[in-house]
Design a protein around this motif. Sequence first.
Motif, short mmCIF file in Angstrom:
data_model
loop_
_atom_site.label_atom_id
_atom_site.label_comp_id
_atom_site.label_asym_id
_atom_site.label_seq_id
_atom_site.Cartn_x
_atom_site.Cartn_y
_atom_site.Cartn_z
N MET A 159 0.84 -1.20 0.00
CA MET A 159 0.00 0.00 0.00
C MET A 159 0.87 1.26 0.00
SD MET A 159 -3.19 -1.05 2.47
CE MET A 159 -3.91 0.56 2.33
N GLN A 160 1.96 1.24 0.77
CA GLN A 160 2.86 2.39 0.80
C GLN A 160 3.50 2.62 -0.57
OE1 GLN A 160 5.64 1.55 3.95
NE2 GLN A 160 4.22 2.16 5.57
N GLN A 161 3.88 1.54 -1.25
CA GLN A 161 4.47 1.67 -2.58
C GLN A 161 3.46 2.23 -3.57
OE1 GLN A 161 6.07 -2.20 -3.53
NE2 GLN A 161 8.11 -1.63 -2.81
N GLN A 162 2.21 1.78 -3.47
CA GLN A 162 1.18 2.28 -4.38
C GLN A 162 0.92 3.76 -4.13
OE1 GLN A 162 -2.21 -0.26 -3.83
NE2 GLN A 162 -1.41 -1.83 -5.21
N MET A 163 0.92 4.17 -2.86
CA MET A 163 0.68 5.57 -2.53
C MET A 163 1.82 6.45 -3.02
SD MET A 163 -0.97 5.16 1.25
CE MET A 163 -1.44 6.87 1.45
N MET A 164 3.04 5.88 -3.08
CA MET A 164 4.19 6.63 -3.54
C MET A 164 4.36 6.52 -5.05
SD MET A 164 6.76 5.62 -0.39
CE MET A 164 8.21 5.94 -1.34
N GLY A 165 3.44 5.81 -5.71
CA GLY A 165 3.50 5.70 -7.16
C GLY A 165 4.30 4.51 -7.65
N GLY A 166 4.75 3.65 -6.73
CA GLY A 166 5.50 2.46 -7.12
C GLY A 166 4.56 1.40 -7.65
N ALA A 167 5.09 0.48 -8.36
CA ALA A 167 4.28 -0.57 -8.96
C ALA A 167 3.99 -1.69 -7.99
CB ALA A 167 4.99 -1.14 -10.19
N GLY A 168 4.72 -1.80 -6.89
CA GLY A 168 4.50 -2.89 -5.96
C GLY A 168 5.11 -4.17 -6.49
N MET A 169 4.79 -5.26 -5.84
CA MET A 169 5.30 -6.56 -6.29
C MET A 169 4.51 -7.02 -7.50
SD MET A 169 5.90 -8.57 -2.72
CE MET A 169 6.22 -10.09 -3.57
N PRO A 170 5.14 -7.68 -8.44
CA PRO A 170 4.41 -8.16 -9.62
C PRO A 170 3.24 -9.03 -9.22
CG PRO A 170 6.79 -8.53 -9.85
CD PRO A 170 6.53 -8.04 -8.47
N GLY A 171 2.09 -8.72 -9.75
CA GLY A 171 0.90 -9.54 -9.52
C GLY A 171 0.32 -9.41 -8.13
N ALA A 172 0.83 -8.53 -7.29
CA ALA A 172 0.34 -8.42 -5.93
C ALA A 172 -0.11 -6.98 -5.68
CB ALA A 172 1.40 -8.84 -4.95
N GLY A 173 -1.31 -6.66 -6.12
CA GLY A 173 -1.88 -5.36 -5.82
C GLY A 173 -1.67 -4.33 -6.92
N ALA A 174 -0.80 -4.55 -7.85
CA ALA A 174 -0.61 -3.60 -8.95
C ALA A 174 -1.71 -3.81 -9.99
CB ALA A 174 0.77 -3.78 -9.59
#
Length: 179
Positions: A159-174
């Motif tokens: 969630m923190q990565q998504q809020m910062m504009g990151g893609a997150g882990m592949p297939g996990a929330g992106a």
Amino acid sequence: MSTVTAVPLQPVKRAYVVWLVVGLMLALVAGVALARAGDTGILTTPSGLRYKVVKPGDVKGARPTDADVALVNYEGKLLDGTTFDKSQQPTPFPVAGVVPGFSEGLKLMHKGAKYRFWIKPELGYGDRATGPIPPGSTLVFDVELQDFIPEATLRQLQMQQQMMGGAGMPGAGAPPTGR
């Protein structure tokens, strides 16, 4: 009609027969001992999961639980040696989200450990065919546990990565990109 010429056989000394029988018995005992030696180090859990500790890892550390996500390198084979799956890089698995035998095995391991699991069908896919795995198959996995973290911590990091504009882990929330 053909005839068979009888050739008289010389009697065999009793000592030769005794030595032959003793030799065969010793060979049988040696064969059984060698077969058992091949199972050295293989343990079985109450559920029937068979495993061998190849490398114990950090035995003073914690072990994963059902609430964790484990990061593992693995190779899955059938008993005939056919590889049906292999990680190309460390792969995250929810400990509670895999077949029961694999989950049970992960919970035995410490960070850095390498184990081999023999997962009987009842703890694997049972009588279902799954991709290249025939129904009723015993699965053999070589597993190296790199690390594990609580699933809740992983979700928070995603969630923190998504809020910062990151893609997150592949297939996990992106979200899918639509390409």
